[in-house]
Design a protein around this motif. Structure first.
Motif, PDB file in Angstrom:
ATOM      1  N   GLY A 157       8.331  -2.091   1.504  1.00 51.41           N
ATOM      2  CA  GLY A 157       7.275  -0.767   1.128  1.00 51.41           C
ATOM      3  C   GLY A 157       8.824   0.077  -0.411  1.00 51.41           C
ATOM      4  O   GLY A 157       8.141   1.091  -0.301  1.00 51.41           O
ATOM      5  N   GLU A 158      10.233  -0.769   0.048  1.00 50.44           N
ATOM      6  CA  GLU A 158      10.874   0.172  -0.998  1.00 50.44           C
ATOM      7  C   GLU A 158      10.456  -0.727  -2.372  1.00 50.44           C
ATOM      8  O   GLU A 158      11.261   0.254  -3.436  1.00 50.44           O
ATOM      9  CB  GLU A 158      12.058   0.286  -0.808  1.00 50.44           C
ATOM     10  N   GLY A 159      10.041  -0.925  -2.832  1.00 43.74           N
ATOM     11  CA  GLY A 159       9.410  -2.244  -4.021  1.00 43.74           C
ATOM     12  C   GLY A 159      10.536  -2.935  -4.244  1.00 43.74           C
ATOM     13  O   GLY A 159      10.679  -3.235  -5.726  1.00 43.74           O
ATOM     14  N   PRO A 163       0.971  -0.723   0.009  1.00 45.60           N
ATOM     15  CA  PRO A 163       0.390   0.405  -0.241  1.00 45.60           C
ATOM     16  C   PRO A 163       1.135   1.292  -0.220  1.00 45.60           C
ATOM     17  O   PRO A 163       2.002   1.563   0.723  1.00 45.60           O
ATOM     18  CB  PRO A 163      -0.682  -0.299   1.341  1.00 45.60           C
ATOM     19  N   GLY A 164       0.386   1.968  -1.051  1.00 49.10           N
ATOM     20  CA  GLY A 164       1.149   3.475  -0.700  1.00 49.10           C
ATOM     21  C   GLY A 164       2.249   3.833  -1.764  1.00 49.10           C
ATOM     22  O   GLY A 164       3.255   4.278  -1.751  1.00 49.10           O
ATOM     23  N   SER A 165       3.253   2.591  -2.360  1.00 45.52           N
ATOM     24  CA  SER A 165       3.787   2.292  -3.181  1.00 45.52           C
ATOM     25  C   SER A 165       3.957   2.884  -4.005  1.00 45.52           C
ATOM     26  O   SER A 165       4.884   2.378  -4.770  1.00 45.52           O
ATOM     27  CB  SER A 165       4.649   0.939  -3.397  1.00 45.52           C
ATOM     28  N   GLY A 166       3.264   2.837  -5.273  1.00 44.85           N
ATOM     29  CA  GLY A 166       2.432   3.097  -6.325  1.00 44.85           C
ATOM     30  C   GLY A 166       2.518   1.898  -7.418  1.00 44.85           C
ATOM     31  O   GLY A 166       2.283   1.749  -8.313  1.00 44.85           O
ATOM     32  N   LEU A 167       3.087   0.808  -6.630  1.00 45.11           N
ATOM     33  CA  LEU A 167       2.717  -0.561  -7.334  1.00 45.11           C
ATOM     34  C   LEU A 167       1.450  -1.183  -6.626  1.00 45.11           C
ATOM     35  O   LEU A 167       0.995  -2.193  -6.634  1.00 45.11           O
ATOM     36  CB  LEU A 167       4.097  -1.409  -6.930  1.00 45.11           C
ATOM     37  N   ASP A 168       0.884  -0.022  -5.449  1.00 49.72           N
ATOM     38  CA  ASP A 168      -0.421  -1.589  -4.684  1.00 49.72           C
ATOM     39  C   ASP A 168      -1.458  -2.086  -5.744  1.00 49.72           C
ATOM     40  O   ASP A 168      -1.601  -2.974  -5.020  1.00 49.72           O
ATOM     41  CB  ASP A 168      -0.414  -0.504  -3.547  1.00 49.72           C
ATOM     42  N   ASP A 169      -0.895  -1.187  -6.729  1.00 51.91           N
ATOM     43  CA  ASP A 169      -2.508  -1.593  -7.630  1.00 51.91           C
ATOM     44  C   ASP A 169      -1.959  -2.809  -9.600  1.00 51.91           C
ATOM     45  O   ASP A 169      -2.544  -3.064  -9.706  1.00 51.91           O
ATOM     46  CB  ASP A 169      -3.678  -1.440  -8.456  1.00 51.91           C
ATOM     47  N   GLU A 170      -0.880  -3.008  -8.499  1.00 49.23           N
ATOM     48  CA  GLU A 170      -0.091  -4.014  -9.716  1.00 49.23           C
ATOM     49  C   GLU A 170       0.050  -5.661  -8.860  1.00 49.23           C
ATOM     50  O   GLU A 170       0.383  -5.887  -7.977  1.00 49.23           O
ATOM     51  CB  GLU A 170       1.336  -3.420 -10.440  1.00 49.23           C
ATOM     52  N   LEU A 171      -0.272  -6.065  -9.962  1.00 54.66           N
ATOM     53  CA  LEU A 171       0.179  -7.950 -10.019  1.00 54.66           C
ATOM     54  C   LEU A 171       0.704  -8.551 -10.329  1.00 54.66           C
ATOM     55  O   LEU A 171       1.845  -7.524 -11.243  1.00 54.66           O
ATOM     56  CB  LEU A 171      -1.043  -7.884 -10.461  1.00 54.66           C
ATOM     57  N   PHE A 172       1.766  -9.272  -8.999  1.00 55.58           N
ATOM     58  CA  PHE A 172       3.110 -10.004  -9.653  1.00 55.58           C
ATOM     59  C   PHE A 172       3.102 -11.175  -9.096  1.00 55.58           C
ATOM     60  O   PHE A 172       2.711 -11.856  -8.398  1.00 55.58           O
ATOM     61  CB  PHE A 172       4.166  -9.400  -9.466  1.00 55.58           C
ATOM     62  N   VAL A 173       3.013 -11.937 -10.687  1.00 52.23           N
ATOM     63  CA  VAL A 173       3.517 -13.952 -10.165  1.00 52.23           C
ATOM     64  C   VAL A 173       5.211 -14.054 -10.698  1.00 52.23           C
ATOM     65  O   VAL A 173       5.398 -13.917 -11.451  1.00 52.23           O
ATOM     66  CB  VAL A 173       2.583 -14.277 -11.508  1.00 52.23           C
ATOM     67  N   VAL A 174       4.672 -15.241  -9.938  1.00 51.91           N
ATOM     68  CA  VAL A 174       6.171 -16.335 -10.087  1.00 51.91           C
ATOM     69  C   VAL A 174       6.115 -17.573 -10.227  1.00 51.91           C
ATOM     70  O   VAL A 174       5.097 -18.158 -10.150  1.00 51.91           O
ATOM     71  CB  VAL A 174       6.610 -16.074  -8.690  1.00 51.91           C
ATOM     72  N   SER A 175       6.673 -17.674 -11.357  1.00 53.46           N
ATOM     73  CA  SER A 175       6.811 -19.184 -11.885  1.00 53.46           C
ATOM     74  C   SER A 175       8.392 -20.216 -11.676  1.00 53.46           C
ATOM     75  O   SER A 175       9.199 -19.550 -12.105  1.00 53.46           O
ATOM     76  CB  SER A 175       7.028 -19.094 -13.463  1.00 53.46           C
ATOM     77  N   PHE A 176       7.356 -21.481 -11.220  1.00 54.17           N
ATOM     78  CA  PHE A 176       8.283 -22.324 -10.720  1.00 54.17           C
ATOM     79  C   PHE A 176       9.485 -23.087 -12.170  1.00 54.17           C
ATOM     80  O   PHE A 176      10.586 -22.882 -11.849  1.00 54.17           O
ATOM     81  CB  PHE A 176       7.680 -23.068  -9.913  1.00 54.17           C
ATOM     82  N   LEU A 177       8.226 -23.547 -12.969  1.00 52.86           N
ATOM     83  CA  LEU A 177       9.618 -23.391 -14.500  1.00 52.86           C
ATOM     84  C   LEU A 177       9.526 -22.316 -15.416  1.00 52.86           C
ATOM     85  O   LEU A 177      10.640 -22.914 -15.777  1.00 52.86           O
ATOM     86  CB  LEU A 177       8.959 -24.526 -14.651  1.00 52.86           C
ATOM     87  N   GLY A 178       9.310 -21.438 -15.050  1.00 53.69           N
ATOM     88  CA  GLY A 178       9.079 -20.564 -16.204  1.00 53.69           C
ATOM     89  C   GLY A 178      10.948 -19.492 -15.787  1.00 53.69           C
ATOM     90  O   GLY A 178      10.978 -18.593 -16.780  1.00 53.69           O
ATOM     91  N   ALA A 179      11.622 -19.794 -14.889  1.00 55.55           N
ATOM     92  CA  ALA A 179      12.424 -18.544 -14.570  1.00 55.55           C
ATOM     93  C   ALA A 179      12.566 -17.142 -14.785  1.00 55.55           C
ATOM     94  O   ALA A 179      13.248 -16.934 -14.785  1.00 55.55           O
ATOM     95  CB  ALA A 179      13.415 -19.425 -15.800  1.00 55.55           C
ATOM     96  N   GLU A 180      11.710 -16.758 -14.088  1.00 52.11           N
ATOM     97  CA  GLU A 180      10.984 -15.637 -13.829  1.00 52.11           C
ATOM     98  C   GLU A 180       9.493 -15.334 -13.780  1.00 52.11           C
ATOM     99  O   GLU A 180       8.176 -16.146 -13.157  1.00 52.11           O
ATOM    100  CB  GLU A 180      10.373 -15.381 -15.972  1.00 52.11           C
ATOM    101  N   ALA A 181       9.775 -14.206 -13.500  1.00 46.19           N
ATOM    102  CA  ALA A 181       8.132 -13.266 -12.520  1.00 46.19           C
ATOM    103  C   ALA A 181       7.722 -12.472 -14.173  1.00 46.19           C
ATOM    104  O   ALA A 181       8.335 -11.967 -14.294  1.00 46.19           O
ATOM    105  CB  ALA A 181       8.824 -12.235 -11.015  1.00 46.19           C
ATOM    106  N   THR A 182       6.387 -12.447 -13.390  1.00 41.97           N
ATOM    107  CA  THR A 182       5.925 -12.028 -14.397  1.00 41.97           C
ATOM    108  C   THR A 182       4.937 -10.173 -13.903  1.00 41.97           C
ATOM    109  O   THR A 182       4.425 -10.758 -13.067  1.00 41.97           O
ATOM    110  CB  THR A 182       4.782 -12.419 -15.276  1.00 41.97           C
TER     111      THR A 182
END
Length: 285
Positions: free
Chosen positions: A82-84, A34-53
Motif C-alpha cells: 500500500g506504500e507503493g 486500491p487507493g494508492s494513486g496507482l490503482d489504475d496503472e499497470l506494471f509488467v515484469v520482463s524475465f529477460l528484459g532486466a527491467e519492469a515496464t
C-alpha cells in the motif's frame, strides 16, 4: 463467457483485445493497490528484459511504455504494498545456473530491502499484509515466508518454510502466489497441475486436473470471491469457487505455453499476459 456447469471450455474467446504489444518476455502484471494513486496503472515484469515496464495512462489512447526499474535480471513475479513498494522475485543467471533474490524497490528505482538467504530460484511472491512475504522457491520445491518486519537488516530476515516437496515443470515458468481476502495463501503448483491452499498452518490441495487445471501459473480473485486461474498448459482461464469447484472456463485461444499471468483491476476487468517466443502482449478478456 464460459460453461456455467463446468462441463468443458467455452471455445476460443472472441473478445480478446490486445492493449499492449512488443513486451520482452513478460511474466507477471500487476495493478497498483486500491487507493494508492496507482490503482489504475499497470506494471509488467520482463524475465529477460532486466527491467519492469510501467504502462502509463493504461487503457487510454495516449498510453506509453516506460521502463522504470533497472537491473531486474530474471524478474518473474511481483507484488506491491500500500506504500507503493514493489517486491520483485528475480531468478538471476550466474555461471549457467540461477540464484535468487527478492528486491524491494520504490517506483523511483530506490532499493529499500533485499534478501538472498533462504531463496532458490524464486518464481512467485505474495505479501500477507502482516509484514511477511511468501516466496515460491523453484530449486528447493518449497514455499517460504520472509519476515520483513522482524527488524533485521537486508538479507538477514527470518525465513520460515511453509511447504516442501512441491512439483515444478521442466520449463522456467512462474509459480504465482496469492493471499486472498480471507488471508489464505493460494499456491500455483504448476508441475502437478494443482492449486494449493495454506491456512491454519496446513497445506492442502484445493483443485487439480479434475477441475480443469493444466500447468496453472497464475491466479487472481474476482469480486465474487471466486478465483480465476491461468493455465499455461492449454491457455484456459478456469473460474473456481472458494472450495475449489470449477464454475466456468474461458478458452483464450492462446493455446499451450503462452499464457503467463492474469490480473484484475479495481473495476473487475480481466487482463492476461501472453509470451510468444519472447515477445509478449497484454490482452483484455
Amino acid at each position: 463467457s464460459g460453461d456455467a456447469g463446468g462441463d468443458g471450455p467455452s471455445g476460443p474467446a472472441d473478445n480478446l483485445i490486445e492493449l499492449v504489444s512488443d513486451l520482452t518476455t513478460p511474466r507477471d502484471l500487476i495493478f497498483g493497490p486500491p487507493g494508492s494513486g496507482l490503482d489504475d496503472e499497470l506494471f509488467v515484469v520482463s524475465f529477460l528484459g532486466a527491467e519492469a515496464t510501467w504502462v502509463r495512462n493504461f487503457g487510454q489512447s495516449t498510453q506509453t511504455l516506460q521502463p522504470f526499474q533497472g537491473s531486474l535480471v530474471g524478474a518473474i513475479a511481483v507484488d506491491m504494498d500500500g506504500e507503493g513498494r514493489f517486491y520483485f522475485a528475480c531468478m538471476t543467471p550466474v555461471m549457467g545456473s540461477f540464484v535468487g533474490v527478492v528486491t524491494v524497490r520504490g517506483i523511483d528505482d530506490s532499493v529499500f530491502d533485499f534478501q538472498y538467504r533462504g531463496l532458490g530460484e524464486p518464481t512467485g511472491v505474495a505479501l500477507d499484509g502482516q509484514g511477511g512475504l511468501f516466496v515460491f522457491n523453484r530449486s528447493t520445491s518449497s514455499v517460504v515466508r520472509l519476515d520483513l518486519s522482524d527488524g533485521a537488516g537486508a538479507d538477514n530476515h527470518t525465513v520460515t518454510t511453509i511447504a516442501e516437496g512441491l512439483q515444478v515443470t521442466d520449463e522456467v515458468l512462474p509459480n504465482h502466489l496469492l493471499v486472498d481476502e480471507a488471508g489464505r495463501l493460494l499456491i500455483c503448483e504448476t508441475g502437478a497441475g494443482r492449486l494449493l491452499v495454506y491456512e491454519d498452518g496446513e497445506v492442502s490441495a484445493l483443485a487439480g486436473p479434475d477441475q480443469g487445471l493444466d500447468r496453472p501459473v497464475s491466479l487472481t480473485q474476482l469480486g465474487s470471491g471466486h478465483y480465476l486461474v491461468a493455465n499455461n498448459g492449454n491457455g484456459h482461464l478456469v473460474e473456481l469457487d472458494t472450495e475449489g469447484i470449477r464454475v466456468s472456463t474461458i478458452d483464450t485461444g492462446l493455446g499451450s505455453g503462452r499464457l503467463q499471468s492474469v490480473a484484475t483491476n479495481a473495476d473487475g476487468d480481466i487482463y492476461i499476459v501472453d509470451d510468444t517466443d519472447g515477445v509478449g502482449s497484454v490482452y483484455l478478456v
